[in-house]
Design an enzyme around this catalytic site. Structure first.
Site, short mmCIF file in Angstrom:
data_model
loop_
_atom_site.label_atom_id
_atom_site.label_comp_id
_atom_site.label_asym_id
_atom_site.label_seq_id
_atom_site.Cartn_x
_atom_site.Cartn_y
_atom_site.Cartn_z
N ILE A 75 5.44 12.17 18.22
CA ILE A 75 6.67 12.27 17.42
C ILE A 75 6.32 12.51 15.96
O ILE A 75 6.99 13.27 15.25
CB ILE A 75 7.50 10.97 17.56
CG1 ILE A 75 7.96 10.78 19.01
CG2 ILE A 75 8.70 10.98 16.62
CD1 ILE A 75 8.61 9.43 19.25
N ALA A 98 0.40 10.97 10.95
CA ALA A 98 0.08 10.76 9.54
C ALA A 98 -1.38 10.35 9.42
O ALA A 98 -2.11 10.28 10.41
CB ALA A 98 0.99 9.70 8.94
N SER A 99 -1.81 10.07 8.19
CA SER A 99 -3.23 9.81 7.95
C SER A 99 -3.69 8.49 8.55
O SER A 99 -4.87 8.34 8.88
CB SER A 99 -3.50 9.80 6.45
OG SER A 99 -2.72 8.80 5.81
N ILE A 100 -2.78 7.53 8.71
CA ILE A 100 -3.16 6.21 9.22
C ILE A 100 -2.92 6.10 10.72
O ILE A 100 -3.74 5.53 11.44
CB ILE A 100 -2.36 5.11 8.49
CG1 ILE A 100 -2.74 5.06 7.01
CG2 ILE A 100 -2.57 3.74 9.15
CD1 ILE A 100 -4.13 4.56 6.74
N ALA A 101 -1.80 6.61 11.20
CA ALA A 101 -1.43 6.38 12.59
C ALA A 101 -0.70 7.59 13.17
O ALA A 101 -0.28 8.50 12.45
CB ALA A 101 -0.54 5.14 12.69
N GLN A 102 -0.56 7.55 14.51
CA GLN A 102 0.18 8.58 15.23
C GLN A 102 1.19 7.89 16.14
O GLN A 102 0.89 6.83 16.69
CB GLN A 102 -0.79 9.44 16.03
CG GLN A 102 -0.18 10.67 16.66
CD GLN A 102 -1.25 11.70 17.00
OE1 GLN A 102 -1.89 12.25 16.10
NE2 GLN A 102 -1.44 11.97 18.29
N VAL A 103 2.37 8.48 16.29
CA VAL A 103 3.45 7.84 17.05
C VAL A 103 3.81 8.69 18.26
O VAL A 103 3.99 9.90 18.15
CB VAL A 103 4.70 7.65 16.16
CG1 VAL A 103 5.83 6.99 16.95
CG2 VAL A 103 4.36 6.80 14.94
N ASP A 115 9.72 1.36 1.19
CA ASP A 115 9.50 2.79 1.42
C ASP A 115 10.72 3.38 2.14
O ASP A 115 10.61 3.91 3.25
CB ASP A 115 8.23 2.99 2.25
CG ASP A 115 7.71 4.42 2.20
OD1 ASP A 115 8.08 5.15 1.26
OD2 ASP A 115 6.95 4.81 3.10
#
Length: 532
Positions: A194, A197-202, A355
């Site tokens: 979905i 990003a640089s930290i995680a994937q969803v 955020d």
């Protein structure tokens, strides 16, 4: 002869001689030489003192560097190689721009003259370096009291984007973290992410048994090693800079780096993010707001430090005009609800969402406001919020002396401030608000197989002007010796987000004066009717 000799002889206690009396005549001679000698002596004393301090601190510095390097291990060399590649890539872009500008009669722009240290190319370099430096860039953007305004302005555009991690790598992380076969936990996991990003994937998924729709947030493989290596490098640089220039110690450079490190490592610990979500859900329950807003439920049985499984919420961002109008009759009422829930969380919740961009603040299909992604949260003290409340009210009423007093109360300073002069400077700044340019951009897309047209909108408030306004407030405040806590910048950034939503969904709404919006004054006092 050294300074010790003069001290022993008692000369350091003698007054400076400007003349000599002989009989009835006074012979004058210029004391310049003696004064120069005194200044030289003082400078030499200061140098000797600094040298002595440096010699004493050197073993600790070396020990810190060695220990940090050992903790970093081989991954430090790998990150160094990747850093060199990023510098070469961005340096190539700079050289191309230099080549183009050389052919222009206007000469080289300042950004190009500064090279990779200019705000523009430094932001590009940070984006090329990945997660740690993207987060550092976002920290720079949210800390105008620590960094020059041109860098704060440029790093507002530091985008968190990354190529998708192959699904096989995501599956491996899931198996390692869950400790059992993936299909024993999830009925189905969508291999197409979905978001990435640089930290995680969803990824979207469906739970086995209950068949509930969920999303799985998975930490990118190896990201922790990258963060540790990068942050250790930044720490070493900060230690060396403080050693070479002790004046930086007064600005707590190493302390700032430690705070950044703690904040970043919290963001990659999904157990802490889960706790932030649960705290916000408890706040909604305690205040009777669950029919107005929600945050995703956390499924703890299939969540770990690197995997976060949450209820899947369906809705649209607060910038999707067409969809919002189809879901609710009054977008303005929905915005008022979002404002009240967020304002209420500032003191009534353990943390506040820090955020609230359009991707994290949705209008759900059932009409509620959905708050998503609690990786970045803030904590505010009652004292700071009390001053912030007066500050916001004074913006609405244009009472600049009250505004000045509130900022003085909020900012740390060790000197008296002329608040009337400060108020006049603030008035000059805020008079420019009326000159801000606002533009609504509407994009339409016709479906390939239907006659329906989707409409999406975004607000261009001239974001650079809004950020410049905020930076002007900080700049003028600093000229009076004020330094604000970082939570002030976090709050202001969220208010700028809400200002954009207001201009889009409710152009006639005054966010700070509308009676339907309750700005909380303390933990025990709030108007719940304004949420209904």
């Amino acid at each position: 002869m050294g300074n010790d000799y003069f001290a022993v002889m008692g000369w350091s206690q003698l007054p400076v001689v400007t003349g000599l009396c002989v009989g009835s005549r006074k012979l004058n001679f210029p004391p310049k030489g003696l004064r120069l000698f005194a200044r030289y002596s003082q400078a030499q004393d200061r140098f000797s003192s600094r040298l002595q301090d440096s010699i004493e601190n050197l073993p600790k510095l070396v020990e810190d560097i060695v220990q940090t390097s050992v903790n970093t291990g081989p991954r430090g060399a790998l990150r160094a190689a990747q850093g060199i590649q990023a510098v070469i890539r961005v340096g190539g872009e700079w050289l191309a721009d230099v080549s183009q500008s050389t052919n222009s009669s206007a000469g080289l722009p300042t950004q190009i003259q500064l090279g990779l240290l200019s705000p523009l190319y430094l932001r590009r370099l940070f984006e090329s370096m990945g997660a740690t430096y993207i987060k550092l860039g976002q920290f720079i953007a949210s800390a105008p009291t620590l960094f020059p305004p041109e860098y704060v302005q440029e790093f507002q555009s530091c985008f968190d984007r990354a190529p998708a991690v192959p699904f096989e790598d995501i599956q491996r992380v899931l198996r390692e973290e869950l400790g059992r076969p993936i299909d024993s936990v999830y009925e189905y996991v969508d291999p197409t992410p979905i978001a990435s990003a640089s930290i995680a994937q969803v990824h979207g998924a469906k739970l086995r048994g209950s068949q509930e729709d969920v999303v799985i947030k998975v930490l990118r493989p190896g990201i922790e090693d990258i963060l540790v290596a990068d942050l250790n490098f930044v720490y070493i640089v900060a230690r060396i800079l403080e050693f070479l220039n002790p004046e930086l110690g007064r600005a707590s450079l190493v302390g700032i780096v430690k705070d950044i490190r703690e904040s970043m490592l919290e963001e990659v610990d999904f157990i802490k993010e889960a706790a932030n979500i649960e705290a916000f859900r408890r706040y909604l329950e305690a205040m009777g707001l669950t029919r107005q807003a929600t945050a995703p439920k956390v499924y703890h049985q299939c969540s770990t430090r690197r995997v976060l499984t949450m209820q899947r919420l369906y809705g649209v961002p607060l910038t999707d005009l067409d969809s919002i109008s189809s879901l609710v009759s009054s977008p303005e009422t929905s915005l008022v609800t979002a404002l009240n829930v967020w304002f209420g969380s500032l003191l009534a919740c353990e943390t506040f969402h820090a955020d609230v961009h359009a991707g994290n603040l949705w209008l759900l299909r059932d009409g509620r406001i959905g708050f998503l992604d609690f990786g970045i949260v803030g904590r505010i003290s009652p004292k700071t919020w009390a001053a912030m409340e007066v500050f916001l009210e004074s913006i609405a009423t244009e009472e600049y002396e009250s505004m000045a007093s509130a900022l003085i109360e909020m900012g740390a300073t060790n000197k008296d401030v002329d608040f009337r002069a400060f108020a006049r400077d603030l008035e000059n700044i805020f008079s420019s608000i009326q000159d801000l340019d606002t533009e609504i951009i509407v994009a339409t897309t016709r479906g390939p197989s239907t006659n329906t047209t989707a409409v999406a909108a975004n607000v261009v408030v001239d974001e650079r002007q809004m950020n410049a306004l905020f930076l002007d407030v900080v700049r003028v405040s600093e000229s009076y010796g004020l330094r604000f806590p970082r939570e002030f910048a976090l709050l202001m950034k969220q208010l700028l987000y809400f200002d954009r939503y207001t201009r889009l969904l409710a152009p006639n709404l005054n966010m700070l004066q509308d009676q339907r919006i309750t700005i909380v004054s303390n933990r025990g006092s709030r108007n719940r009717d304004s949420f209904k």
